[in-house]
Motif scaffolding. Structure first.
Motif, PDB file in Angstrom:
ATOM      1  N   GLU A   7     -10.004  41.225  72.014  1.00 60.99           N
ATOM      2  CA  GLU A   7      -9.124  40.088  71.785  1.00 60.99           C
ATOM      3  C   GLU A   7      -8.950  39.810  70.297  1.00 60.99           C
ATOM      4  O   GLU A   7      -9.763  40.234  69.480  1.00 60.99           O
ATOM      5  CB  GLU A   7      -9.695  38.817  72.429  1.00 60.99           C
ATOM      6  CG  GLU A   7      -9.790  38.842  73.921  1.00 60.99           C
ATOM      7  CD  GLU A   7     -10.406  37.573  74.490  1.00 60.99           C
ATOM      8  OE1 GLU A   7     -10.380  37.449  75.728  1.00 60.99           O
ATOM      9  OE2 GLU A   7     -10.896  36.718  73.727  1.00 60.99           O
ATOM     10  N   VAL A   8      -7.899  39.076  69.971  1.00 67.23           N
ATOM     11  CA  VAL A   8      -7.686  38.492  68.653  1.00 67.23           C
ATOM     12  C   VAL A   8      -7.341  37.023  68.886  1.00 67.23           C
ATOM     13  O   VAL A   8      -6.985  36.626  70.000  1.00 67.23           O
ATOM     14  CB  VAL A   8      -6.569  39.211  67.856  1.00 67.23           C
ATOM     15  CG1 VAL A   8      -6.982  40.638  67.517  1.00 67.23           C
ATOM     16  CG2 VAL A   8      -5.245  39.194  68.614  1.00 67.23           C
ATOM     17  N   LEU A   9      -7.469  36.215  67.834  1.00 62.15           N
ATOM     18  CA  LEU A   9      -7.198  34.787  67.941  1.00 62.15           C
ATOM     19  C   LEU A   9      -6.099  34.349  66.986  1.00 62.15           C
ATOM     20  O   LEU A   9      -5.946  34.907  65.898  1.00 62.15           O
ATOM     21  CB  LEU A   9      -8.453  33.970  67.610  1.00 62.15           C
ATOM     22  CG  LEU A   9      -9.669  34.108  68.514  1.00 62.15           C
ATOM     23  CD1 LEU A   9     -10.782  33.187  68.022  1.00 62.15           C
ATOM     24  CD2 LEU A   9      -9.331  33.802  69.954  1.00 62.15           C
ATOM     25  N   HIS A  10      -5.386  33.327  67.403  1.00 61.49           N
ATOM     26  CA  HIS A  10      -4.454  32.607  66.535  1.00 61.49           C
ATOM     27  C   HIS A  10      -4.900  31.154  66.561  1.00 61.49           C
ATOM     28  O   HIS A  10      -5.085  30.579  67.638  1.00 61.49           O
ATOM     29  CB  HIS A  10      -3.018  32.722  67.057  1.00 61.49           C
ATOM     30  CG  HIS A  10      -2.042  31.922  66.264  1.00 61.49           C
ATOM     31  ND1 HIS A  10      -1.348  32.456  65.201  1.00 61.49           N
ATOM     32  CD2 HIS A  10      -1.650  30.628  66.364  1.00 61.49           C
ATOM     33  CE1 HIS A  10      -0.565  31.513  64.683  1.00 61.49           C
ATOM     34  NE2 HIS A  10      -0.740  30.394  65.382  1.00 61.49           N
ATOM     35  N   ALA A  98      -7.615  27.386  69.460  1.00 60.77           N
ATOM     36  CA  ALA A  98      -7.574  28.840  69.358  1.00 60.77           C
ATOM     37  C   ALA A  98      -6.837  29.395  70.572  1.00 60.77           C
ATOM     38  O   ALA A  98      -7.121  29.013  71.716  1.00 60.77           O
ATOM     39  CB  ALA A  98      -8.982  29.416  69.302  1.00 60.77           C
ATOM     40  N   TYR A  99      -5.903  30.277  70.302  1.00 56.96           N
ATOM     41  CA  TYR A  99      -5.187  31.007  71.341  1.00 56.96           C
ATOM     42  C   TYR A  99      -5.727  32.429  71.354  1.00 56.96           C
ATOM     43  O   TYR A  99      -5.821  33.068  70.309  1.00 56.96           O
ATOM     44  CB  TYR A  99      -3.687  31.036  71.035  1.00 56.96           C
ATOM     45  CG  TYR A  99      -2.997  29.707  71.198  1.00 56.96           C
ATOM     46  CD1 TYR A  99      -2.382  29.382  72.400  1.00 56.96           C
ATOM     47  CD2 TYR A  99      -2.944  28.792  70.147  1.00 56.96           C
ATOM     48  CE1 TYR A  99      -1.727  28.162  72.554  1.00 56.96           C
ATOM     49  CE2 TYR A  99      -2.296  27.577  70.302  1.00 56.96           C
ATOM     50  CZ  TYR A  99      -1.685  27.269  71.506  1.00 56.96           C
ATOM     51  OH  TYR A  99      -1.040  26.062  71.647  1.00 56.96           O
ATOM     52  N   ARG A 100      -6.066  32.920  72.532  1.00 55.17           N
ATOM     53  CA  ARG A 100      -6.575  34.283  72.696  1.00 55.17           C
ATOM     54  C   ARG A 100      -5.443  35.222  73.125  1.00 55.17           C
ATOM     55  O   ARG A 100      -4.630  34.873  73.984  1.00 55.17           O
ATOM     56  CB  ARG A 100      -7.689  34.316  73.742  1.00 55.17           C
ATOM     57  CG  ARG A 100      -8.922  33.556  73.319  1.00 55.17           C
ATOM     58  CD  ARG A 100     -10.041  33.636  74.379  1.00 55.17           C
ATOM     59  NE  ARG A 100     -11.168  32.840  73.939  1.00 55.17           N
ATOM     60  CZ  ARG A 100     -12.121  33.269  73.122  1.00 55.17           C
ATOM     61  NH1 ARG A 100     -12.081  34.512  72.674  1.00 55.17           N
ATOM     62  NH2 ARG A 100     -13.110  32.481  72.751  1.00 55.17           N
ATOM     63  N   PHE A 101      -5.438  36.403  72.497  1.00 55.34           N
ATOM     64  CA  PHE A 101      -4.460  37.434  72.827  1.00 55.34           C
ATOM     65  C   PHE A 101      -5.173  38.766  73.021  1.00 55.34           C
ATOM     66  O   PHE A 101      -6.247  38.993  72.449  1.00 55.34           O
ATOM     67  CB  PHE A 101      -3.445  37.609  71.687  1.00 55.34           C
ATOM     68  CG  PHE A 101      -2.576  36.420  71.455  1.00 55.34           C
ATOM     69  CD1 PHE A 101      -1.453  36.198  72.230  1.00 55.34           C
ATOM     70  CD2 PHE A 101      -2.883  35.512  70.460  1.00 55.34           C
ATOM     71  CE1 PHE A 101      -0.648  35.087  72.013  1.00 55.34           C
ATOM     72  CE2 PHE A 101      -2.090  34.397  70.236  1.00 55.34           C
ATOM     73  CZ  PHE A 101      -0.969  34.193  71.014  1.00 55.34           C
ATOM     74  N   ALA A 102      -4.542  39.655  73.768  1.00 58.40           N
ATOM     75  CA  ALA A 102      -5.052  41.020  73.901  1.00 58.40           C
ATOM     76  C   ALA A 102      -4.837  41.741  72.573  1.00 58.40           C
ATOM     77  O   ALA A 102      -3.721  41.763  72.044  1.00 58.40           O
ATOM     78  CB  ALA A 102      -4.339  41.747  75.034  1.00 58.40           C
TER      79      ALA A 102
END
Length: 175
Positions: A7-10, A98-102
């Protein structure tokens, strides 16, 4: 607050975003539209209110012991983040999410990479998560948080040193 593997975060102060569409930020030096995110190593750079200027320094492979002791401080860990006094109250009261993304939807940007970007719209893996106490995050991560009257004298020392560094929103720092 760090991403899970894969994952990565925004980070955002807006908990209502359902879909992220690439755009060119008004202050960006790049002209291609992106959705920005970060991996685990750069998350601490964003444990601040969005507009908060911050000067950050950490040890790296070429850092001298003298520079680390002079700028970070003896016995003070391997990383220091500095903000101005005027930003302390906003930081203490910030509501950050925090928003989690693939991670597979993003590619590294920079040399060395400092962020992850997507050139296509992306949807978070779930609802945004409240980040919590930003000062406590720094403490738990072993990052020294320094509050200064002004960032520029510190920044000048950092960029002339052998430490690795990042400055974000420095245009908002006092002159």
């Amino acid at each position: 607050m760090r991403p899970d593997p894969g994952e990565v975060l925004h980070f955002s102060e807006d908990p209502t975003i359902e879909r992220f569409v690439p755009h060119v930020a008004p202050t960006s030096r790049v002209t291609e539209p992106y959705v920005w995110a970060v991996g685990p190593d750069r998350c601490p750079d964003y444990w601040f209110p969005r507009a908060c200027p911050r000067a950050m320094a950490w040890t790296g492979p070429r850092t001298t012991a003298e520079d680390a002791a002079r700028i970070i401080g003896a016995g003070c860990g391997e990383r220091v983040h500095a903000i101005e006094y005027g930003w302390l109250k906003p930081m203490l009261g910030a509501e950050l999410y925090a928003y989690r993304f693939a991670a597979v939807d993003f590619t590294p940007i920079g040399d060395p990479p400092h962020a992850m970007v997507s050139t296509t719209p992306v949807t978070p893996l779930g609802p945004p998560e409240r980040v919590g106490d930003l000062v406590e995050l720094h403490e738990r991560a072993g990052i020294q948080l320094r509050v200064l009257d002004g960032l520029w004298p510190f920044w000048d020392e950092v960029v002339a040193s052998s430490l690795e560094f990042s400055g974000i929103r420095m245009r908002n720092a006092r002159r």
